[in-house]
Every structure is written in structure tokens, then in C-alpha cells.
Write an enzyme that holds these catalytic residues in place. Structure first.
Site, PDB file in Angstrom:
ATOM      1  N   LEU A 149      11.332 -20.538  -3.655  1.00  0.00           N
ATOM      2  CA  LEU A 149      10.332 -19.692  -2.995  1.00  0.00           C
ATOM      3  C   LEU A 149       9.060 -19.718  -3.846  1.00  0.00           C
ATOM      4  O   LEU A 149       9.132 -19.635  -5.074  1.00  0.00           O
ATOM      5  CB  LEU A 149      10.886 -18.271  -2.906  1.00  0.00           C
ATOM      6  N   ARG A 161     -11.586   1.519  -9.234  1.00  0.00           N
ATOM      7  CA  ARG A 161     -10.706   2.682  -9.454  1.00  0.00           C
ATOM      8  C   ARG A 161     -10.947   3.296 -10.831  1.00  0.00           C
ATOM      9  O   ARG A 161     -11.554   2.680 -11.689  1.00  0.00           O
ATOM     10  CB  ARG A 161      -9.238   2.269  -9.337  1.00  0.00           C
ATOM     11  N   ASP A 191       0.829  -1.205   0.000  1.00  0.00           N
ATOM     12  CA  ASP A 191       0.000   0.000   0.000  1.00  0.00           C
ATOM     13  C   ASP A 191       0.869   1.263   0.000  1.00  0.00           C
ATOM     14  O   ASP A 191       1.979   1.264   0.528  1.00  0.00           O
ATOM     15  CB  ASP A 191      -0.899  -0.031   1.248  1.00  0.00           C
ATOM     16  N   HIS A 198       3.283   2.773  -8.773  1.00  0.00           N
ATOM     17  CA  HIS A 198       3.154   1.339  -9.075  1.00  0.00           C
ATOM     18  C   HIS A 198       4.401   0.861  -9.837  1.00  0.00           C
ATOM     19  O   HIS A 198       4.876  -0.246  -9.643  1.00  0.00           O
ATOM     20  CB  HIS A 198       1.904   1.074  -9.928  1.00  0.00           C
ATOM     21  N   ARG A 228       0.284   7.495  -3.020  1.00  0.00           N
ATOM     22  CA  ARG A 228       0.739   8.609  -2.171  1.00  0.00           C
ATOM     23  C   ARG A 228       2.229   8.869  -2.343  1.00  0.00           C
ATOM     24  O   ARG A 228       2.684  10.009  -2.358  1.00  0.00           O
ATOM     25  CB  ARG A 228       0.421   8.317  -0.699  1.00  0.00           C
ATOM     26  N   GLU A 262       0.889 -12.876  12.571  1.00  0.00           N
ATOM     27  CA  GLU A 262       1.266 -11.641  13.260  1.00  0.00           C
ATOM     28  C   GLU A 262       1.157 -10.508  12.237  1.00  0.00           C
ATOM     29  O   GLU A 262       1.420 -10.716  11.048  1.00  0.00           O
ATOM     30  CB  GLU A 262       2.710 -11.729  13.761  1.00  0.00           C
TER      31      GLU A 262
HETATM   32  C1  FPP Z   1      -1.831  -0.014  -3.442  1.00  0.00           C
HETATM   33  O1  FPP Z   1      -1.336   1.298  -3.436  1.00  0.00           O
HETATM   34  C2  FPP Z   1      -1.304  -0.741  -4.580  1.00  0.00           C
HETATM   35  C3  FPP Z   1      -2.039  -1.346  -5.554  1.00  0.00           C
HETATM   36  C4  FPP Z   1      -3.506  -1.354  -5.592  1.00  0.00           C
HETATM   37  C5  FPP Z   1      -1.399  -2.018  -6.676  1.00  0.00           C
HETATM   38  C6  FPP Z   1      -0.233  -2.893  -6.343  1.00  0.00           C
HETATM   39  C7  FPP Z   1       0.376  -3.324  -7.586  1.00  0.00           C
HETATM   40  C8  FPP Z   1       1.677  -3.326  -7.846  1.00  0.00           C
HETATM   41  C9  FPP Z   1       2.685  -2.948  -6.858  1.00  0.00           C
HETATM   42  C10 FPP Z   1       2.081  -3.724  -9.198  1.00  0.00           C
HETATM   43  C11 FPP Z   1       3.090  -4.778  -9.244  1.00  0.00           C
HETATM   44  C12 FPP Z   1       2.691  -6.098  -8.813  1.00  0.00           C
HETATM   45  C13 FPP Z   1       3.122  -7.241  -9.406  1.00  0.00           C
HETATM   46  C14 FPP Z   1       2.915  -8.496  -8.686  1.00  0.00           C
HETATM   47  C15 FPP Z   1       3.772  -7.290 -10.725  1.00  0.00           C
HETATM   48  P1  FPP Z   1      -2.343   2.495  -3.664  1.00  0.00           P
HETATM   49  O2  FPP Z   1      -2.435   2.781  -5.106  1.00  0.00           O
HETATM   50  O3  FPP Z   1      -3.661   2.141  -3.031  1.00  0.00           O
HETATM   51  O4  FPP Z   1      -1.665   3.672  -2.930  1.00  0.00           O
HETATM   52  P2  FPP Z   1      -2.383   4.825  -2.110  1.00  0.00           P
HETATM   53  O5  FPP Z   1      -3.030   4.160  -0.918  1.00  0.00           O
HETATM   54  O6  FPP Z   1      -1.266   5.715  -1.741  1.00  0.00           O
HETATM   55  O7  FPP Z   1      -3.386   5.453  -3.019  1.00  0.00           O
END
Ligand code: FPP
Length: 236
Positions: A127, A67, A16, A33, A20, A202
Site C-alpha cells: 500500500l 493555528r 477532521d 491528534h 472537537r 466520490e
Molecule cells: C484536523 O482536526 C486535523 C489536523 C489538522 C491534524 C491531523 C493530524 C493528525 C491526525 C496527526 C497524525 C498524522 C500522521 C500522518 C502521523 P482539527 O484539529 O481541525 O479538529 P477540529 O475541526 O475539531 O478543530
């Protein structure tokens, strides 16, 4: 890292704070991302090195389809590009990739690259990387229940066969329980992530945004894990 530390067998990461991270740097959200992919690479190398056996990543929830269309499209393309680009890296690391989630309504091209990466890494054993994509715990529990009902309907099992073990072995993937769940960015929620598997995990909620959650931050998380007294409902 100190060799006496207990390394969690199965770690879940809710990545997460990407949006931001980017916005605070004056960039568009999607750049967060993109940077997250670099972070993931570093973390995977580190996790394999310290002996983590299973890692589950929350890449896209069933709710993330709500989104902005442009962000959803960006993420779908990012999955396509990343799964194609990182396949050799994952193979060289002996990582086996599996996916958890519903196929519908993922785009055909995403499903294609997902199938390829699963097939190409299926014999690896260093893994297991479980990527939760179009994933939600509620959906997983409903889908598993349906599967078991079908087994019952076709006479493969009787009502007495339905127990925790049977349920667990019919989830999207038959993985060991989560030992440790990390959610970056300071949010204190599970957000429909692997609720069955996390029942005795945990939890750790660092304030760091995921793009900055590097191997040093990971080591801090492991130190914190080692301070926990895990009782699994018993007395210690
Ligand atoms: C949350 O941050 C993140 C996501 C919803 C997307 C996660 C995806 C990736 C990291 C892409 C790569 C993954 C793989 C496995 C190739 P947010 O956008 O909700 O951030 P915010 O809370 O700051 O708005």
C-alpha cells in the site's frame, strides 16, 4: 467484509474533528491528534487487508500554520515521534510512505524523519501511503507549473508537450486519481485537498470525528461507495 464489494484503489482521508473530539471529552485539543494516530494504525491495517492500494492523508495543510503556535509545535513533534515510532510497523505492513507538500517552512528535524521513512519504506508495495504535510492544492498546482516552465526554459520540452498527462506526472507524486474522498466530522468542504487528483472522486462526509473513525466506520464508507454510479462524464 463482503467479497463482492468494489474497493476504491485510491482513498483520500481528510482527518477532521480531532480538536472537537477532545474538547467534547473535556480534554485539550491536542489529545484528539494523539488519539488520531491510534485510529490511523487500525485503519491502515484494515485498508491493507481489504486491498486498498493508495491512501492519501491530509495531515497538515499550508493553512494550518495559522493555528496557535502551541498546537503547530505539538503537531510537528507528533510527526517526529510518530514517524520514528511507526517505521517498523509500516515496514512490517509493507507500506511505502511518500509525502506531498512544500518543505519550507517545516522544521529541519521533521524533514529529517520524513526523508528516513521514505528511504526505509521505498521498496514496499502493499500500500502506498501519501502523507500530505504542509500541503495545499493551490501550492501543488503552482509548484508543478513552475517545474514545467523550467523544463520549457531549458529546452527539455516544447509548448506542444504541455498537456494533462505531462502536468499530472509532474505533481508532487505521480499517483493514480482519487476514487473516494472521506472527510470526517460532518464538514462539507475540500479545503484545498488534492483538487487535481479528486476531479472524479466520490465524496463521503460522515459526522463521526476522525478519532472515532474506526474500521467499522470505514466499512460503512465502502458500502456507501458501492452505491455510487460512477460515470466519469459519460453515460452508464
Ligand atoms: C484536523 O482536526 C486535523 C489536523 C489538522 C491534524 C491531523 C493530524 C493528525 C491526525 C496527526 C497524525 C498524522 C500522521 C500522518 C502521523 P482539527 O484539529 O481541525 O479538529 P477540529 O475541526 O475539531 O478543530
Amino acid at each position: 467484509m463482503n467479497n463482492d464489494l468494489i474497493i476504491p484503489n485510491h482513498i483520500g482521508i481528510i482527518m477532521d474533528g480531532n480538536g472537537r473530539w477532545a474538547q467534547e471529552k473535556g480534554m485539550i485539543r491536542t489529545m484528539g491528534h494523539k488519539k488520531a494516530i491510534e485510529t490511523l494504525r487500525e485503519l491502515l491495517i484494515h485498508m491493507a487487508d481489504v486491498g486498498v492500494k493508495y491512501c492519501s492523508l491530509y495531515a497538515f495543510s499550508t493553512e494550518n500554520f495559522k493555528r496557535d503556535v502551541s498546537e503547530v509545535e505539538f503537531l510537528m513533534n507528533l510527526f517526529i515521534v510518530a514517524f520514528q515510532k511507526e517505521i517498523e510497523f509500516l515496514k512490517s505492513m509493507k507500506v511505502r510512505v511518500v509525502f506531498s507538500g512544500r518543505k519550507n517552512p517545516l522544521p529541519e528535524k521533521v524533514l529529517e524523519v520524513m526523508d528516513k521513512i521514505v528511504e526505509d519504506t521505498k521498496n514496499n508495495d502493499k500500500l502506498v501511503l501519501n502523507i500530505c504535510l504542509n500541503y495545499g492544492s493551490h501550492a501543488e498546482i503552482v509548484d508543478t507549473t513552475k517545474k514545467i516552465c523550467e523544463m520549457y526554459k531549458s529546452g527539455k520540452i516544447s509548448l506542444d508537450d504541455v498537456n494533462e498527462e505531462l502536468f499530472e506526472s509532474n505533481l508532487y507524486n505521480n499517483l493514480p486519481p482519487l476514487d473516494f474522498v472521506i472527510r470526517t466530522s460532518g464538514e462539507l468542504r475540500l479545503s484545498n485537498f488534492m483538487m487535481w487528483q479528486a476531479s472524479y472522486a466520490e465524496f463521503y462526509f460522515p459526522k463521526t470525528y476522525f478519532p472515532d473513525f474506526d474500521s467499522k466506520e470505514f466499512d460503512k464508507a465502502i458500502l456507501e461507495f458501492n452505491k455510487r454510479n460512477r460515470r466519469f462524464g459519460g453515460v452508464k
